[in-house]
Write an enzyme that holds these catalytic residues in place. Structure first.
Site, PDB file in Angstrom:
ATOM      1  CE  LYS A   9      -1.395 -25.163  -8.027  1.00 38.54           C
ATOM      2  NZ  LYS A   9      -0.113 -25.838  -7.747  1.00 38.54           N
ATOM      3  NE  ARG A  38      -3.386 -27.276   0.203  1.00 35.08           N
ATOM      4  CZ  ARG A  38      -3.386 -26.312  -0.706  1.00 35.08           C
ATOM      5  NH1 ARG A  38      -2.255 -25.778  -1.123  1.00 35.08           N
ATOM      6  NH2 ARG A  38      -4.516 -25.854  -1.204  1.00 35.08           N
ATOM      7  CG  ASP A  65       5.367 -27.228 -12.460  1.00 37.83           C
ATOM      8  OD1 ASP A  65       4.266 -27.762 -12.229  1.00 37.83           O
ATOM      9  OD2 ASP A  65       5.940 -26.472 -11.647  1.00 37.83           O
ATOM     10  CB  THR A 109       0.368 -29.498  -6.991  1.00 41.89           C
ATOM     11  OG1 THR A 109      -0.353 -28.836  -8.031  1.00 41.89           O
ATOM     12  CG2 THR A 109       1.562 -28.660  -6.583  1.00 41.89           C
ATOM     13  CD  GLU A 153      12.766 -41.092   7.858  1.00 42.03           C
ATOM     14  OE1 GLU A 153      12.390 -41.780   8.840  1.00 42.03           O
ATOM     15  OE2 GLU A 153      13.527 -40.117   7.933  1.00 42.03           O
ATOM     16  CE1 TYR A 199       9.177 -39.249  10.128  1.00 39.53           C
ATOM     17  CE2 TYR A 199       8.861 -39.684  12.456  1.00 39.53           C
ATOM     18  CZ  TYR A 199       9.170 -38.806  11.434  1.00 39.53           C
ATOM     19  OH  TYR A 199       9.472 -37.519  11.709  1.00 39.53           O
TER      20      TYR A 199
HETATM   21  N1  DSN Z   1       0.451 -21.189  -5.627  1.00 38.70           N
HETATM   22  C1  DSN Z   1       0.168 -21.761  -6.922  1.00 38.70           C
HETATM   23  C2  DSN Z   1      -0.814 -20.968  -7.696  1.00 38.70           C
HETATM   24  O1  DSN Z   1      -1.681 -20.366  -7.080  1.00 38.70           O
HETATM   25  O2  DSN Z   1      -0.756 -20.943  -8.908  1.00 38.70           O
HETATM   26  C3  DSN Z   1       1.398 -21.991  -7.696  1.00 38.70           C
HETATM   27  O3  DSN Z   1       2.281 -22.722  -6.979  1.00 38.70           O
END
Ligand code: DSN
Length: 415
Positions: A226, A232, A197, A223, A53, A51
């Site tokens: 991607k 993730r 975003d 995120t 925090e 942990y």
């Molecule tokens: N789930 C993502 C996507 O596939 O674009 C977006 O959050």
């Protein structure tokens, strides 16, 4: 997986099967990628056990001397890569990152604007079933009905009527580049916080294959799994412009993540993000980011030569949205058939889709993962041919499956 195989053969078997599926198929969901073994070693490490925090230098548990170094390293790498003033690397993923932005800058009931989900926006940008529309006054903007592009003048006019306190820019299914300067002009004209975003395009921004929003916006969320090709996870960044607008913004964001929304950060995940940020700062990654776009453009042209109709008539980033109405097949049926052939994509609404959301008229595909495997423009032509054969003739699926299996052997997953 020697230990896992011994202790839990069922789970080990599932991982083996999934590895085999990934090896023998083309992963073309534009929000997915193949992370490096180094990222996955950090993610699967002993760091999952603690942990932590709080933040570096201000924790609520003992035994965290290495975790402070780790989190600071991760933050510094993100600051350098994206040229921002402040970074929070603790969000568990993209939706929690965006939730924290709401908590930091809006009071319940205040007004937010974002691109509508069926136009390529994200749930957390104010779509009606999401918390972002339930707890805040959400007004959505759309793309132009004819061109399917953002009409910057129309958006500016709407922003000036609605006067949001927060405006989102970013998408999950917009195949074009954002004109950050024009969006900033709209948001600044009413004094709104502008949040980009960049979840889908973070790797392209880091690699110089998409203009960076940083000079124009106050906040950037992303995120990390991607195009950025990490584990993730999520990050929130505050820009120089953000701190000039609101000197307390960085503190507000940090307080929104912890203790506002989350408990202990996932330190193994932060280690994986740090590794991916180091990878993303290399010349090889820049080349990779540019190749993603080259591949998407080559694939778009090849698909068009088979009569596929593309939303906005092509792409300038990593993704392609196909309007299948002229092919007499729904997005869902096309996705199923392509999956049987070994190509993973997803069904997707197209802007102003006349079909219901669960049976949309389009499919969404992208090149981040196949570019990671080393595929280039030449391979995009072959892939377009497979799309054409599978979608125009159901009987071709088995043969294409065999061809893709053998093709994939030449393009191993990252080792
Ligand atoms: N789930 C993502 C996507 O596939 O674009 C977006 O959050």
């Amino acid at each position: 997986m020697a230990k896992l195989k011994k202790q839990d053969p069922q789970i080990a078997k599932l991982i083996e099967l999934e590895t085999e599926r990934q090896k023998t198929s083309l992963e073309m969901i534009p929000s997915e990628n193949h992370s490096s073994p180094a990222v996955r070693e950090a993610l699967g490490s002993i760091l999952t056990d603690k942990y932590a925090e709080g933040y570096p230098g201000k924790r609520y548990y003992s035994g965290l001397q290495y975790y402070d170094i780790l989190e600071n390293l991760c933050i510094d790498r993100a600051k350098k890569l994206f040229h921002v003033e402040h970074v929070n690397v603790q969000p568990y993923s993209g939706s929690p990152a965006n939730q924290a932005v709401y908590l930091a800058v809006l009071n319940p009931g205040e007004t937010v604007m974002g691109l509508a989900l069926p136009m390529g926006g994200h749930l957390t940008h104010g779509w009606k079933v999401n918390f972002s529309a339930k707890f805040f006054n959400s007004v959505q903007y759309v793309v132009d009905e004819k061109t399917n592009l953002i009409d910057y003048e129309a958006v500016k006019k709407q922003v000036q009527e609605v006067k949001p306190k927060l405006m989102w820019v970013g998408a999950t299914a917009y195949p074009r580049v954002f004109d950050w300067a024009k969006l900033a002009e709209a948001a600044d004209s009413v004094g709104a916080y502008l949040a980009a975003d960049i979840a889908h395009i973070a790797g392209l921004v880091a690699g110089g294959a998409h203009p960076s929003p940083v000079p124009y916006v106050h906040i950037v969320t992303t995120t990390t799994h991607k195009t950025l090709r990490g584990p993730r996870g999520g990050m929130i960044m505050v820009t120089k412009k953000g701190l000039e607008k609101d000197p307390e913004l960085a503190k507000k964001i940090d307080k929104a993540i912890f203790p506002g929304l989350q408990g202990g950060p996932h330190m193994h995940q932060i280690a994986g993000i740090a590794v991916c940020l180091k990878e993303a700062a290399t010349p090889a990654f820049k080349k990779y980011a540019k190749q993603i776009v080259k591949n998407a453009k080559a694939l778009a042209e090849a698909l068009k030569s088979y009569g596929f109709k593309l939303v906005t008539d092509g792409t300038a980033n990593h993704l392609i949205l196909i309007d299948l109405r002229n092919k007499n097949i729904s997005g869902g049926d096309a996705a199923t058939r392509l999956e049987e052939a070994g190509i993973t994509i997803n069904k997707n609404t197209i802007p102003y889709d006349p079909a219901p959301p669960f049976k949309p008229s389009g499919i969404r595909l992208g090149t981040p993962a196949i570019t990671t495997r080393g595929m280039k423009e030449k391979e995009m032509k072959k892939i377009a041919e497979w799309y054409n054969r599978v979608i125009s003739d159901e009987k071709s699926v088995k043969k294409v499956r065999e061809e893709i299996k053998s093709f994939c052997k030449k393009f191993p997953l990252p080792k």
